[in-house]
Design a protein around this motif. Structure first.
Motif, mmCIF file in Angstrom:
data_model
loop_
_atom_site.group_PDB
_atom_site.id
_atom_site.type_symbol
_atom_site.label_atom_id
_atom_site.label_comp_id
_atom_site.label_asym_id
_atom_site.label_seq_id
_atom_site.Cartn_x
_atom_site.Cartn_y
_atom_site.Cartn_z
ATOM 1 N N HIS A 78 17.028 57.260 40.352
ATOM 2 C CA HIS A 78 15.680 56.718 40.221
ATOM 3 C C HIS A 78 14.677 57.860 40.214
ATOM 4 C CE1 HIS A 78 15.105 57.517 44.523
ATOM 5 N NE2 HIS A 78 16.301 56.958 44.714
ATOM 6 N N GLY A 79 13.468 57.550 39.788
ATOM 7 C CA GLY A 79 12.424 58.572 39.683
ATOM 8 C C GLY A 79 11.819 58.555 38.289
ATOM 9 N N ILE A 80 10.897 59.490 38.046
ATOM 10 C CA ILE A 80 10.182 59.549 36.766
ATOM 11 C C ILE A 80 10.390 60.927 36.129
ATOM 12 C CG2 ILE A 80 7.937 59.421 35.622
ATOM 13 C CD1 ILE A 80 6.956 57.650 37.846
ATOM 14 N N VAL A 81 10.714 60.907 34.830
ATOM 15 C CA VAL A 81 10.765 62.127 34.024
ATOM 16 C C VAL A 81 9.695 61.993 32.945
ATOM 17 C CG1 VAL A 81 12.116 63.561 32.455
ATOM 18 C CG2 VAL A 81 13.225 62.502 34.437
ATOM 19 N N LEU A 82 8.731 62.912 32.946
ATOM 20 C CA LEU A 82 7.648 62.891 31.963
ATOM 21 C C LEU A 82 7.854 64.001 30.945
ATOM 22 C CD1 LEU A 82 4.424 62.311 34.117
ATOM 23 C CD2 LEU A 82 5.645 60.660 32.701
ATOM 24 N N VAL A 83 7.691 63.672 29.663
ATOM 25 C CA VAL A 83 7.701 64.674 28.596
ATOM 26 C C VAL A 83 6.276 64.774 28.068
ATOM 27 C CG1 VAL A 83 8.683 65.372 26.389
ATOM 28 C CG2 VAL A 83 10.085 64.103 28.015
ATOM 29 N N THR A 84 5.708 65.971 28.112
ATOM 30 C CA THR A 84 4.301 66.153 27.759
ATOM 31 C C THR A 84 4.155 67.006 26.513
ATOM 32 O OG1 THR A 84 3.891 68.194 29.001
ATOM 33 C CG2 THR A 84 3.841 66.126 30.245
ATOM 34 N N GLY A 85 2.999 66.887 25.902
ATOM 35 C CA GLY A 85 2.719 67.668 24.709
ATOM 36 C C GLY A 85 1.792 66.912 23.785
ATOM 37 N N PRO A 86 1.244 67.582 22.767
ATOM 38 C CA PRO A 86 0.335 66.914 21.827
ATOM 39 C C PRO A 86 1.082 65.994 20.883
ATOM 40 C CG PRO A 86 0.730 69.174 21.141
ATOM 41 C CD PRO A 86 1.423 69.009 22.462
ATOM 42 N N THR A 87 0.349 65.217 20.108
ATOM 43 C CA THR A 87 0.945 64.345 19.104
ATOM 44 C C THR A 87 1.734 65.168 18.095
ATOM 45 O OG1 THR A 87 -0.894 62.793 19.324
ATOM 46 C CG2 THR A 87 0.435 62.636 17.326
ATOM 47 N N ASP A 145 18.337 49.214 34.539
ATOM 48 C CA ASP A 145 18.655 50.435 35.291
ATOM 49 C C ASP A 145 17.738 51.581 34.865
ATOM 50 O OD1 ASP A 145 21.167 49.565 36.740
ATOM 51 O OD2 ASP A 145 21.735 49.126 34.677
ATOM 52 N N ILE A 146 17.440 51.595 33.576
ATOM 53 C CA ILE A 146 16.638 52.683 33.004
ATOM 54 C C ILE A 146 15.533 52.069 32.163
ATOM 55 C CG2 ILE A 146 16.686 54.698 31.482
ATOM 56 C CD1 ILE A 146 19.722 54.894 32.217
ATOM 57 N N MET A 147 14.327 52.619 32.281
ATOM 58 C CA MET A 147 13.181 52.120 31.537
ATOM 59 C C MET A 147 12.487 53.271 30.821
ATOM 60 S SD MET A 147 11.793 49.865 34.743
ATOM 61 C CE MET A 147 10.347 49.210 33.927
ATOM 62 N N SER A 203 7.919 51.018 39.580
ATOM 63 C CA SER A 203 9.282 50.794 39.072
ATOM 64 C C SER A 203 10.248 51.850 39.596
ATOM 65 C CB SER A 203 9.272 50.812 37.544
ATOM 66 O OG SER A 203 8.444 49.798 37.024
ATOM 67 N N SER A 204 9.790 53.112 39.618
ATOM 68 C CA SER A 204 10.676 54.176 40.107
ATOM 69 C C SER A 204 10.918 54.033 41.615
ATOM 70 C CB SER A 204 10.069 55.550 39.796
ATOM 71 O OG SER A 204 8.880 55.753 40.530
ATOM 72 N N LEU A 205 9.910 53.544 42.345
ATOM 73 C CA LEU A 205 10.069 53.367 43.794
ATOM 74 C C LEU A 205 11.058 52.250 44.126
ATOM 75 C CD1 LEU A 205 6.366 53.722 45.011
ATOM 76 C CD2 LEU A 205 8.260 55.277 45.511
ATOM 77 N N VAL A 212 12.812 56.109 35.209
ATOM 78 C CA VAL A 212 11.753 55.847 34.242
ATOM 79 C C VAL A 212 11.477 57.103 33.419
ATOM 80 C CG1 VAL A 212 9.356 55.103 33.934
ATOM 81 C CG2 VAL A 212 10.718 54.164 35.817
ATOM 82 N N PHE A 213 11.401 56.914 32.103
ATOM 83 C CA PHE A 213 11.022 57.996 31.187
ATOM 84 C C PHE A 213 9.702 57.621 30.523
ATOM 85 C CE2 PHE A 213 15.622 58.227 31.439
ATOM 86 C CZ PHE A 213 15.867 59.587 31.548
ATOM 87 N N SER A 214 8.853 58.614 30.311
ATOM 88 C CA SER A 214 7.598 58.339 29.614
ATOM 89 C C SER A 214 7.025 59.639 29.059
ATOM 90 C CB SER A 214 6.582 57.669 30.542
ATOM 91 O OG SER A 214 5.464 57.219 29.793
ATOM 92 N N THR A 215 5.939 59.519 28.307
ATOM 93 C CA THR A 215 5.254 60.691 27.752
ATOM 94 C C THR A 215 3.823 60.716 28.249
ATOM 95 O OG1 THR A 215 4.423 59.600 25.753
ATOM 96 C CG2 THR A 215 6.651 60.499 25.668
ATOM 97 N N LEU A 216 3.237 61.900 28.187
ATOM 98 C CA LEU A 216 1.872 62.117 28.665
ATOM 99 C C LEU A 216 1.256 63.209 27.802
ATOM 100 C CD1 LEU A 216 0.284 60.882 31.099
ATOM 101 C CD2 LEU A 216 0.872 62.946 32.374
ATOM 102 N N HIS A 217 -0.022 63.091 27.487
ATOM 103 C CA HIS A 217 -0.690 64.107 26.665
ATOM 104 C C HIS A 217 -1.318 65.165 27.562
ATOM 105 C CE1 HIS A 217 -0.187 62.378 22.693
ATOM 106 N NE2 HIS A 217 -0.467 61.194 23.204
ATOM 107 N N THR A 218 -0.576 66.252 27.779
ATOM 108 C CA THR A 218 -1.105 67.416 28.497
ATOM 109 C C THR A 218 -0.620 68.671 27.781
ATOM 110 O OG1 THR A 218 0.804 67.613 29.983
ATOM 111 C CG2 THR A 218 -0.999 66.191 30.706
ATOM 112 N N ASN A 219 -1.258 69.806 28.100
ATOM 113 C CA ASN A 219 -0.925 71.045 27.399
ATOM 114 C C ASN A 219 0.300 71.742 27.964
ATOM 115 O OD1 ASN A 219 -3.019 70.901 25.511
ATOM 116 N ND2 ASN A 219 -4.479 71.759 26.972
#
Length: 580
Positions: free
Chosen positions: A318-327, A389-391, A408-410, A415-422
């Motif tokens: 469980h937990g969150i993995v974020l993939v970041t970067g521009p479009t 199990d995985i989202m 959800s991760s708690l 959980v996997f998701s994306t975020l717009h950061t440099n």
């Protein structure tokens, strides 16, 4: 087909083929009903340039490379595009009234006679490869120039076609021949983009021109088009709207649509977006190939040590993995590769996306529909009732979505998701800006992964290259520390459109949420402090990851500098870290 007049002897004399290869080439040419000079490159026995040089020598003609010649534009204007495309030649020079024409079938005397008749002047044939003729034809006349000429000749006048620009113009031009030509032009536009490995097609109207551009390997390239294409802008847009099931009468509001296309055995999803502008509607088409999607993490370009670390994240319960970067940095592709690795019968995986870019077999996928109130947070609440199990959440855009992902991760979900950061550390700042409590970030985050795509050196024209001292210093590397890297650079060829690059590879900045990083997060430390602590613990920045790819000869230092930030100074290299 070429007549047998001893070309085989010429090929043997020039060392292009031996007897055994010639016999096989002749058999394959007869079997497939193609010419001998066409089948030889297909069999891999020689390049087209080598084969057509021999053909030119046999015919006692010059061999030319039209793309390297300075062809006068007024010469092209004297030769109609419809003749050039129909007879497959290109004018390259005017010698005192004699037009030098490049052909790829000089043994066809009927063809040369026809060209003389249509041009009504003396001609001097020279030999060029079919690819060269096609490439220069598009450069001189523009994509679909023969189609545009045919439309103009079929219409009563240019003015009647230009009248389609008014607000009441529809897709029906009132003439079946013109309708068919518009359909052909749009098809040519899409086919050329797909064959060029473009990811986007931009059709942009301005006051006096219609600009068409392809995005190839992340870089926009203008597509030559005939100037008169501006008059057909409304008809082209209407045709694309019909294909994408849009409202062709609505020209004041943005619209989105989708086209399913099949070319041979390959299937493509074309995502169309239309925006109104003062000079007409601008169209962007995103090209998604279903066959090229299913990549593994190592195929994306993960370095061995990064792949090992990433695989450890995937094994967490469980937990969150974020993939970041521009479009356009490949975030979604990385998440899909991760889900494909985790996709097993003993795991239930649900995704919510906007839009669903690729269909994944064995995974439940949902698409948000904000106009009916189905957004990310609504979808996340419903997902939890299906015991996943995985989202995967396509993107965290606001506090509500972030809160649901954390909740959800708690409750025991990965959980996997994306975020717009440099960069990777910027994910913490971005989440706190959304009013997410730092202790929740620290207790749920597994890792933040920043990603970029850099262009690969073209394998067809790659050659050894030693970067100069000035480039290394601009990059943040002392020349003495370049070491024994296997640097390469593309010389430029047809395969890479003379850019020296073909294809892209991902570079990663992986920030694991260790106890030290969690402490900094809880204390609301700035992203810069988190990044420095992670670098001290061994995290490679995006520029360092790019440096490793450049040293391996997979990309170039200039490309890494273009894609990554100047703030990503190579601290490890400057301090003499031998591993880098």
């Amino acid at each position: 087909m070429l007549k047998r007049k001893g070309i085989e002897r010429q090929l043997l004399r020039d060392g292009v083929l031996d007897e055994k290869k010639l016999e096989r080439a002749e058999a394959e040419a007869k079997k497939n009903d193609v010419s001998l000079v066409d089948i030889i490159p297909q069999l891999g026995y020689a390049t087209p340039g080598v084969v057509y040089r021999s053909l030119a020598a046999f015919c006692d003609l010059r061999y030319v490379t039209p793309s390297k010649m300075d062809i006068p534009q007024d010469l092209a204007a004297r030769v109609p595009a419809r003749f050039v495309t129909h007879y497959n030649f290109v004018p390259v020079e005017d010698r005192n009234g004699t037009i030098v024409v490049a052909v790829c079938d000089p043994l066809n005397s009927q063809l040369l006679d026809d060209i003389r008749l249509v041009l009504k002047t003396r001609i001097e044939p020279v030999v060029a490869t079919p690819n060269e003729i096609e490439r220069v034809t598009k450069a001189l006349y523009g994509l679909g120039a023969d189609t545009v000429e045919r439309i103009l000749s079929d219409a009563d006048s240019v003015g009647s076609v230009l009248s389609l620009e008014d607000d009441h113009a529809g897709s029906d031009l009132g003439d079946e021949n013109i309708d068919a030509s518009i359909i052909k032009f749009v098809n040519e536009l899409f086919l050329e983009a797909i064959h060029s490995d473009a990811t986007d097609i931009h059709i942009e109207p301005f006051e006096d021109q219609l600009r068409v551009r392809y995005r190839i390997d992340g870089i926009l390239h203008q597509v030559p088009t005939p100037a008169s294409i501006r008059g057909f802008h409304a008809a082209i847009v209407s045709r694309i709207k019909i294909m994408a099931n849009m409202n062709i009468a609505e020209k004041r509001l943005p619209q989105d649509g989708k086209i399913l296309a099949s070319i041979g055995d390959n299937q493509y999803d074309l995502r169309v977006s239309v925006l109104p502008t003062p000079h007409g509607e601008t169209v962007n088409t995103r090209i998604l190939s279903r066959s090229s999607m299913f990549l593994t993490l190592d195929e994306l370009g993960c370095l061995p040590e990064d792949l090992e670390q990433f695989n450890r994240f995937l094994q967490r319960p469980h937990g969150i993995v974020l993939v970041t970067g521009p479009t356009g940095s490949g975030k979604t592709t990385t998440l899909y590769a991760s889900l494909s690795k985790l996709n097993q019968t003993d795991r239930k995986i649900i995704t919510i996306e906007d839009p669903i870019e690729y269909q994944l077999r064995g995974i439940t996928q949902m698409q948000v529909l904000p106009r009916i109130g189905f957004d990310f947070q609504t979808g996340l609440r419903s997902m939890l009732r299906h015991d996943p199990d995985i989202m995967m959440v396509g993107e965290i855009r606001d506090y509500e979505t972030a809160e649901m992902a954390i909740r959800s991760s708690l409750t025991g979900h990965l959980v996997f998701s994306t975020l717009h950061t440099n960069d990777a550390a910027g994910a913490v700042t971005r989440l706190t800006d959304m009013n997410v409590e730092p202790f929740l970030i620290a207790s749920t985050m597994i890792a933040s992964v920043a990603q970029r795509l850099v262009r690969c050196v073209c394998e067809q024209c790659a050659e050894p290259h030693e970067p100069d001292a000035k480039t290394l210093e601009l990059f943040g590397v002392h020349p003495d520390r370049a070491g024994d890297g296997q640097f390469r650079k593309g010389a430029g060829c047809e395969a890479c459109r003379h850019t020296g690059y073909k294809g892209r590879v991902a570079i990663y900045e992986i920030l694991p949420f260790t106890n030290a990083i969690k402490e900094l997060t809880n204390s609301r430390a700035p992203a810069s402090a988190i990044k420095l602590r992670a670098q001290a613990a061994g995290m490679k920045t995006l520029r360092e990851a790019g440096w490793l790819q450049a040293r391996r000869g997979r990309t170039t230092i200039e490309e890494v500098m273009r894609v990554t930030s100047d703030a990503d100074v190579l601290d490890a290299i400057e301090t003499g870290d031998a591993s880098v």
